[in-house]
Enzyme design. Structure first.
Site, mmCIF file in Angstrom:
data_model
loop_
_atom_site.group_PDB
_atom_site.id
_atom_site.type_symbol
_atom_site.label_atom_id
_atom_site.label_comp_id
_atom_site.label_asym_id
_atom_site.label_seq_id
_atom_site.Cartn_x
_atom_site.Cartn_y
_atom_site.Cartn_z
ATOM 1 N N SER A 156 33.760 8.560 -84.852
ATOM 2 C CA SER A 156 33.454 8.869 -86.251
ATOM 3 C C SER A 156 31.992 9.278 -86.432
ATOM 4 C CB SER A 156 33.820 7.700 -87.170
ATOM 5 O OG SER A 156 32.964 6.611 -86.965
ATOM 6 N N GLN A 214 27.268 3.667 -93.392
ATOM 7 C CA GLN A 214 25.825 3.946 -93.358
ATOM 8 C C GLN A 214 25.411 4.622 -92.049
ATOM 9 O OE1 GLN A 214 23.936 3.692 -96.106
ATOM 10 N NE2 GLN A 214 25.982 3.249 -96.905
ATOM 11 N N HIS A 233 23.151 1.686 -82.813
ATOM 12 C CA HIS A 233 23.601 0.326 -82.525
ATOM 13 C C HIS A 233 23.946 -0.362 -83.845
ATOM 14 C CE1 HIS A 233 23.982 -3.379 -80.303
ATOM 15 N NE2 HIS A 233 23.309 -3.967 -81.268
ATOM 16 N N GLU A 274 15.554 -0.755 -71.231
ATOM 17 C CA GLU A 274 15.982 -2.070 -71.706
ATOM 18 C C GLU A 274 17.083 -1.893 -72.748
ATOM 19 O OE1 GLU A 274 14.000 -6.199 -73.362
ATOM 20 O OE2 GLU A 274 12.744 -4.451 -73.063
ATOM 21 N N LEU A 275 18.231 -2.533 -72.530
ATOM 22 C CA LEU A 275 19.422 -2.333 -73.363
ATOM 23 C C LEU A 275 19.143 -2.608 -74.849
ATOM 24 C CD1 LEU A 275 22.551 -1.823 -73.311
ATOM 25 C CD2 LEU A 275 22.785 -4.306 -73.268
ATOM 26 N N MET A 311 30.277 3.340 -74.749
ATOM 27 C CA MET A 311 30.291 1.918 -74.421
ATOM 28 C C MET A 311 30.112 1.635 -72.929
ATOM 29 S SD MET A 311 30.394 0.879 -77.467
ATOM 30 C CE MET A 311 30.707 -0.881 -77.448
ATOM 31 N N ARG A 312 29.263 2.409 -72.279
ATOM 32 C CA ARG A 312 28.905 2.126 -70.884
ATOM 33 C C ARG A 312 27.406 1.852 -70.826
ATOM 34 N NH1 ARG A 312 32.942 0.718 -68.173
ATOM 35 N NH2 ARG A 312 31.805 1.084 -66.241
ATOM 36 N N ILE A 313 27.029 0.900 -69.998
ATOM 37 C CA ILE A 313 25.605 0.650 -69.799
ATOM 38 C C ILE A 313 25.114 1.625 -68.742
ATOM 39 C CG2 ILE A 313 23.890 -1.009 -69.000
ATOM 40 C CD1 ILE A 313 25.657 -3.205 -70.225
#
Ligand code: GAR
Length: 201
Positions: free
Chosen positions: A13, A181, A117, A151-152, A98-100
């Site tokens: 979306s 938003q 995020h 850094e995540l 959704m992968r680091i």
């Protein structure tokens, strides 16, 4: 023409909000920027259909295909990077991806890699942000667009939007309020990125 690559894993979306704004505001003419491709790590991501329906180029780099490699994350990131770089992007947009990503990947795109995020960072990095905000008794929640660093869920904040947490909120109702938003701030940040790039090439 500057190229944008959007990475998704799910419903897409945010990708759709960016693509609709690009169309409505005629970014090709006004910002000299276009969405070159939408890439998903999941072949079944609903966002792929949404992207195709808008006439966007779609591609899949399935992370499960790398499971038997010695270092699956690096092997996946290497192929993902080659796939993205074929479009020579000025900006890579993580939109529910959704992968680091490995540090090598992040450093390669430093300064041109954005993420959204679903929390008011630095609060609640990681997963299950809405339930954690409810459990902590937060009165406001929200979303953050930031430049990606190694850094995540850290990195310079470019925009935030806040919404109230209501008494009877569940993770789902709060998530839906935050998502509306997200669809406002993410296209705005992408547009600002190209305005800056055009003003200070
Ligand atoms: C969005 O809420 C986004 O903030 C979140 O996933 C959702 C994707 O929705 N991202 C993360 O949790 C990243 N860690 P969408 O696919 O409909 O844009």
């Amino acid at each position: 023409m500057k190229q944008i690559v959007i990475l998704i894993s799910g419903s897409g979306s945010n990708m759709q909000a960016i693509a609709r704004t690009a169309e409505r505001d005629r970014w090709e003419q006004t910002l000299n920027a276009r969405i070159a491709a939408v890439i998903s790590n999941r072949p079944d991501a609903k966002g792929l259909q949404r992207a195709a329906a808008m006439g966007l180029t779609t591609q899949v780099v399935d992370h499960t295909a790398f499971a038997d490699r010695a270092d699956p994350r690096t092997a996946f990131d290497d192929v993902l990077r080659q796939t993205i770089d074929a479009y020579e992007p000025s900006l890579v947009v993580l939109a529910g991806f959704m992968r680091i990503l490995t540090p090598g990947f992040v450093v390669h795109y430093e300064g041109r890699l954005l993420n959204i995020h679903p929390s008011l960072l630095p609060a609640f990095p990681g997963l299950h942000t809405h339930q954690r905000a409810i459990d902590a008794g937060c009165r406001v929640a929200g979303a953050t667009v930031h430049l990606v660093t190694t850094e995540l869920d850290h990195g310079p904040i470019l925009a935030q939007a806040a919404v109230p947490v209501l008494t009877n909120d569940t993770a789902d109702t709060l998530s839906a309020r935050v998502l509306t938003q997200e669809h406002v701030i993410y296209p705005r940040v992408v547009a600002e990125y190209f305005k800056n790039l055009n003003d200070h090439p």
